[in-house]
Enzyme design. Sequence first.
Site, PDB file in Angstrom:
ATOM      1  N   ASP A   2       0.799  -1.225   0.000  1.00  0.00           N
ATOM      2  CA  ASP A   2       0.000   0.000   0.000  1.00  0.00           C
ATOM      3  C   ASP A   2       0.837   1.283   0.000  1.00  0.00           C
ATOM      4  O   ASP A   2       0.601   2.196  -0.783  1.00  0.00           O
ATOM      5  CB  ASP A   2      -0.801  -0.008   1.307  1.00  0.00           C
ATOM      6  CG  ASP A   2      -2.265   0.165   1.029  1.00  0.00           C
ATOM      7  OD1 ASP A   2      -2.698  -0.260  -0.060  1.00  0.00           O
ATOM      8  OD2 ASP A   2      -2.947   0.748   1.894  1.00  0.00           O
ATOM      9  N   TYR A  49       6.216  12.712   9.241  1.00  0.00           N
ATOM     10  CA  TYR A  49       5.724  14.014   9.716  1.00  0.00           C
ATOM     11  C   TYR A  49       6.807  15.089   9.632  1.00  0.00           C
ATOM     12  O   TYR A  49       6.519  16.258   9.482  1.00  0.00           O
ATOM     13  CB  TYR A  49       5.123  13.891  11.128  1.00  0.00           C
ATOM     14  CG  TYR A  49       3.627  13.693  10.994  1.00  0.00           C
ATOM     15  CD1 TYR A  49       3.140  12.548  10.383  1.00  0.00           C
ATOM     16  CD2 TYR A  49       2.722  14.682  11.383  1.00  0.00           C
ATOM     17  CE1 TYR A  49       1.784  12.383  10.174  1.00  0.00           C
ATOM     18  CE2 TYR A  49       1.359  14.523  11.176  1.00  0.00           C
ATOM     19  CZ  TYR A  49       0.899  13.375  10.568  1.00  0.00           C
ATOM     20  OH  TYR A  49      -0.440  13.229  10.339  1.00  0.00           O
ATOM     21  N   HIS A  95       5.524  10.579  15.590  1.00  0.00           N
ATOM     22  CA  HIS A  95       5.130  11.819  14.905  1.00  0.00           C
ATOM     23  C   HIS A  95       4.985  13.000  15.875  1.00  0.00           C
ATOM     24  O   HIS A  95       5.584  14.055  15.687  1.00  0.00           O
ATOM     25  CB  HIS A  95       3.815  11.635  14.146  1.00  0.00           C
ATOM     26  CG  HIS A  95       3.846  10.522  13.132  1.00  0.00           C
ATOM     27  ND1 HIS A  95       4.973  10.186  12.456  1.00  0.00           N
ATOM     28  CD2 HIS A  95       2.874   9.685  12.677  1.00  0.00           C
ATOM     29  CE1 HIS A  95       4.708   9.172  11.630  1.00  0.00           C
ATOM     30  NE2 HIS A  95       3.442   8.857  11.752  1.00  0.00           N
TER      31      HIS A  95
END
Length: 492
Positions: free
Chosen positions: A16, A180, A241
Amino acid sequence: KEESSLSIIIVGASGDLARKKIFPALFALFYEDCLPENVTVFGYARSKMTDEELRNMISQTLTCRIDKRENCGDKMDEFLKRCFYHSGEYNSEEHFAQLDCKLKEKEGGRSSFRLFYLSIPPNIFVDVVRCASTSASSKNGWTRVIVEKPFGRDSESSRELTRCLKQYLAEDQIFRIDHYLGKELVENLSVLRFSNLVFEPLWSRNYIRNVQFIFSEDFGTEGRGGYFDNYGIIRDIMQNHLLQILALFAMETPVSLDAEDIRNEKVKVLRSMRLLQLEDVMVGQYKGHSKGGRTYPGYTDDPTVPNNSLTPTFAAAALFIDNARWDGVPFLMRAGKALHTKRAEIRVQFRHVPGNLFKRNFGTDLDKATNELVLRVQPDEAIYLKINNKVPGLGMRLDRSDLNLLYKARYPKEIPDAYERLLLDAIEGERRLFIRSDELDAAWSLFTPLLKELEEKKIAPELYPYGSRGPVGVHYLAAKHNVRWGDLSGED
Ligand code: BG6
């Protein structure tokens, strides 16, 4: 003519992440002419596939930026012609040696730079690194490996992973991604702080009352339950993150913009943090909910999640940095899945104006009069500052207004995806936005005792309906530290 060649090998090419993020980011870089002339992209995975099939698969997810639509199709064809596929096992040196032959053929005797992107589950990281380094590393240029979290699930397993990786790679070959750090507003954080006189002098306990790091998604873990249940939201979002953003937010001024100088400061912040206490944390899990004729599944309705799972899909925590700059300032984090909105932001709430002349204009609630700086990381990137302002007209009425820098109004050009920046940095050997092993270790040290305690004491998460604002306990946690969540207070 260039004397070198770059090969980018996406291991786990049919997954993915590769399809949705990595190939599109590589194409965007190719389109912008950011990749060297002799670049080749290889997909590597177990499934059998031809080059053509790989090209078909990735062509579905490539897009051109809105302002770059002309000759997009030609560029795509050019890019796809540089994409190839090799099928092999992840633990077979022989299969990696075959890949090596193919790479050499494309490199045509030029000096070779090889970037492996491991887009695979963590339990096969070490196998792949072993095979890649023994059978497919560059003989006359660099070899770098990008790895994506999870980097273990606690201090111990993370150290073990680092130790294993370092049997085959030097630290400067390992690029640990935290995507991030590649987001525009997160990169901008240092610019905002260190190149504006109006902010940096306020950046301490003297003026800042609390800081909030908020991550919220409006979808659940559907389809990823198997992975997620072993990690939970604290490991999935907070330990990496949000903590990375916190470290950038709170660090001292680095000596320079060099990667090592910045990362040194980030580690110092992490090491100055107080160990997380169970009473400063609350956890939640979403439950099924019906709304407007639609039914939304609960977390444990996912067949890959055990019915009695206590894994948090939501968590909030109060953290403290015990150094001179931040002593006593609560840094609040909140992260959750299946909430009412998708958003990531940093909120900085300032102290009261001492002896405010206009106090009586605010009634009894002086909190309503404090300044708040908001950095909205996504969606709709923005930086805004809430200020008190006189409502024009006779008399003296005040209200709260925003000084608002809305990115799409000021910078209409599409913002590059985080993966574009990070891939380019890895190619250029810029390590500033990647996690060094001591940073990773410090991050785990902070969270590991808490994670163990949550698991050992079998702390039951507070349930919240899918699509809601999350469990109410989050308000108690904030109130305990004299904080009001900026985005949940009704005034955004
Ligand atoms: C990943 C998490 O690291 O970040 C996911 O594993 C999460 O659970 C994702 O959905 C969020 O990334 P972004 O860039 O879509 O906000």
